[in-house]
Motif scaffolding. Structure first.
Motif, PDB file in Angstrom:
ATOM      1  N   ALA A 239     -21.974 -26.716  66.945  1.00  0.00           N
ATOM      2  CA  ALA A 239     -22.203 -25.287  67.208  1.00  0.00           C
ATOM      3  C   ALA A 239     -23.618 -25.044  67.714  1.00  0.00           C
ATOM      4  O   ALA A 239     -24.136 -23.938  67.625  1.00  0.00           O
ATOM      5  CB  ALA A 239     -21.932 -24.440  65.961  1.00  0.00           C
ATOM      6  N   SER A 249     -21.854 -18.996  67.087  1.00  0.00           N
ATOM      7  CA  SER A 249     -20.525 -19.125  66.495  1.00  0.00           C
ATOM      8  C   SER A 249     -19.680 -17.906  66.839  1.00  0.00           C
ATOM      9  O   SER A 249     -20.196 -16.818  67.085  1.00  0.00           O
ATOM     10  CB  SER A 249     -20.624 -19.261  64.967  1.00  0.00           C
ATOM     11  N   THR A 253     -19.388 -17.493  71.829  1.00  0.00           N
ATOM     12  CA  THR A 253     -19.430 -18.815  72.441  1.00  0.00           C
ATOM     13  C   THR A 253     -18.377 -18.937  73.535  1.00  0.00           C
ATOM     14  O   THR A 253     -17.524 -18.066  73.706  1.00  0.00           O
ATOM     15  CB  THR A 253     -19.188 -19.919  71.394  1.00  0.00           C
ATOM     16  N   ASP A 255     -16.217 -21.167  73.271  1.00  0.00           N
ATOM     17  CA  ASP A 255     -15.210 -21.918  72.531  1.00  0.00           C
ATOM     18  C   ASP A 255     -13.980 -21.037  72.278  1.00  0.00           C
ATOM     19  O   ASP A 255     -13.878 -19.916  72.765  1.00  0.00           O
ATOM     20  CB  ASP A 255     -15.808 -22.397  71.205  1.00  0.00           C
ATOM     21  N   GLU A 265     -17.452 -22.482  62.465  1.00  0.00           N
ATOM     22  CA  GLU A 265     -18.624 -22.792  63.294  1.00  0.00           C
ATOM     23  C   GLU A 265     -19.912 -22.315  62.618  1.00  0.00           C
ATOM     24  O   GLU A 265     -20.917 -23.031  62.594  1.00  0.00           O
ATOM     25  CB  GLU A 265     -18.484 -22.122  64.666  1.00  0.00           C
ATOM     26  N   HIS A 268     -20.694 -24.468  59.567  1.00  0.00           N
ATOM     27  CA  HIS A 268     -21.168 -25.789  59.979  1.00  0.00           C
ATOM     28  C   HIS A 268     -22.588 -25.710  60.527  1.00  0.00           C
ATOM     29  O   HIS A 268     -23.419 -26.590  60.257  1.00  0.00           O
ATOM     30  CB  HIS A 268     -20.228 -26.371  61.027  1.00  0.00           C
TER      31      HIS A 268
END
Length: 285
Positions: A239, A249, A253, A255, A265, A268
Motif C-alpha cells: 500500500a 488505501s 488508489t 487498486d 490496505e 497493512h
C-alpha cells in the motif's frame, strides 16, 4: 462459538472507547502536539489538506479562517472517492442523482432509471426491486451484458435474478437526453445496435457511471506522488506509493475499489510503518 466471538468484539470495542477517553484527557493536559504524540494519542483536525513538500501539509479550516502546517514522518492517504457525474444533464440531487443522494429519498419512487450496470448500479437495482414498490429500468450503457468486469456466468445469474423481480434491463442502450419535467424526468433512450430511439418517463434518474478518486485538491505533485490516468494513486504490495513514506488505501488508489480491500490496505500500511526500523517514535498523518 458465535456468541464468544461477538463478546470478544464487544470487549475490544469498549477497550477502544476507554483508550480514546484516556487520550482525550491526555490531550487536554498536554500543552503541545509533541507531548500528545508521545502519549500515543490522536489529534483530529477538520479542514482541507494539501501537500507543500514530501513531509509537510497545510490544513485550512472549513471556515477558511485559519491555516496550519503539519510535518510528519509518514502519511496514509485515505480520502476515498466521489461519484462521477455526467456533463449533461446536470445533477440536481433529486430528479437527477448519484449514489450520494439516493439515501435522501423520503419515499419509494414509482419509477427509476439507473444509468450504468456495474456493481453499484446492480446493487441499487436489486434493492429497489426487492422492495417491490418501484419500476426499475437498468440502462447498460453501450454494453451487451451486466457486470462486464465479472465472469459471464455471474453476469447471467444477476441478470436473471433482476428480471425475475421485474427489472427491465436495457442492454446496448445509451441515454441521449434527460429533461426534468413536472413530477419527473423524460428520458430519451437510443438502441446503439438498431439506432432506434424511444422515450420513458420516470420519477428519478440515478447515475452510476463510476467513481473518481479524491486526489485533485491534494497537490500530490509537490510530494512527488504518482497518480494514474484516472487520478488514483499507484500503490505497491505494501500500500506504499512511489514515495517511500507515503501510503494510500481505499478508493483513492488505483487498486480494487472495495470496502474490505481498503480496510486491509490501511491496516497493512500501519503495520508496515510500525515495523519500519527507521520509524521509531514515529509521527503519522
Amino acid at each position: 462459538s458465535v456468541k464468544r466471538g461477538q463478546q470478544r468484539k464487544q470487549e475490544q470495542f469498549y477497550k477502544q472507547i476507554e483508550r480514546l477517553r484516556t487520550c482525550n484527557s491526555l490531550n487536554s493536559a498536554c500543552e503541545d502536539s509533541n507531548q500528545r504524540s508521545k502519549a500515543g494519542c490522536i489529534d483530529l483536525i477538520n479542514g482541507e489538506a494539501k501537500f507543500i513538500s514530501p513531509h509537510e501539509i497545510t490544513i485550512e479550516s472549513q471556515e477558511k479562517t485559519t491555516k496550519e502546517t503539519i510535518s510528519s514522518d509518514y502519511f496514509v492517504i485515505a480520502t476515498g472517492s466521489t461519484p462521477r457525474e455526467p456533463k449533461e444533464p446536470k445533477v440536481d440531487g433529486f430528479h437527477i442523482m448519484t449514489s450520494e443522494h439516493i439515501l435522501n429519498l423520503k419515499h419509494f419512487p414509482k419509477s427509476m432509471l439507473i444509468v450504468g450496470a456495474g456493481v453499484i448500479g446492480c446493487e441499487f437495482a436489486t434493492i429497489f426491486a426487492n422492495f417491490g414498490r418501484t419500476k426499475v429500468y437498468l440502462l447498460n450503457n453501450r454494453k451487451d451484458r451486466l457486470l462486464m468486469d465479472e465472469d459471464q456466468d455471474l453476469s447471467d445469474v444477476v441478470s436473471n435474478n433482476l428480471r425475475d423481480r421485474g427489472v427491465e434491463i436495457l442492454n446496448n442502450f445509451e441515454l441521449t437526453e434527460a429533461k426534468v419535467r413536472t413530477g419527473g424526468v423524460s428520458c430519451l433512450l437510443r438502441d446503439v445496435v438498431t439506432g432506434h430511439s424511444h422515450t420513458i418517463e420516470v420519477e428519478h434518474c440515478l447515475y452510476s457511471i463510476g467513481r473518481i478518486p479524491n486526489t485533485y485538491n491534494l497537490e500530490l505533485e509537490k510530494a512527488g506522488v504518482h497518480v494514474c490516468k484516472r487520478g488514483g494513486i499507484d500503490v505497491g504490495d505494501n500500500a506504499r506509493s512511489n514515495v517511500h513514506h507515503i501510503f494510500a488505501s481505499g478508493d483513492v488508489t488505483a487498486d480494487v475499489g472495495l470496502v474490505n480491500v481498503g480496510e486491509m490496505e490501511a491496516r497493512h500500511a500501519v503495520e508496515v510503518i510500525c515495523l519500519d526500523p527507521e520509524g521509531s517514535n514515529t509521527n503519522l498523518c
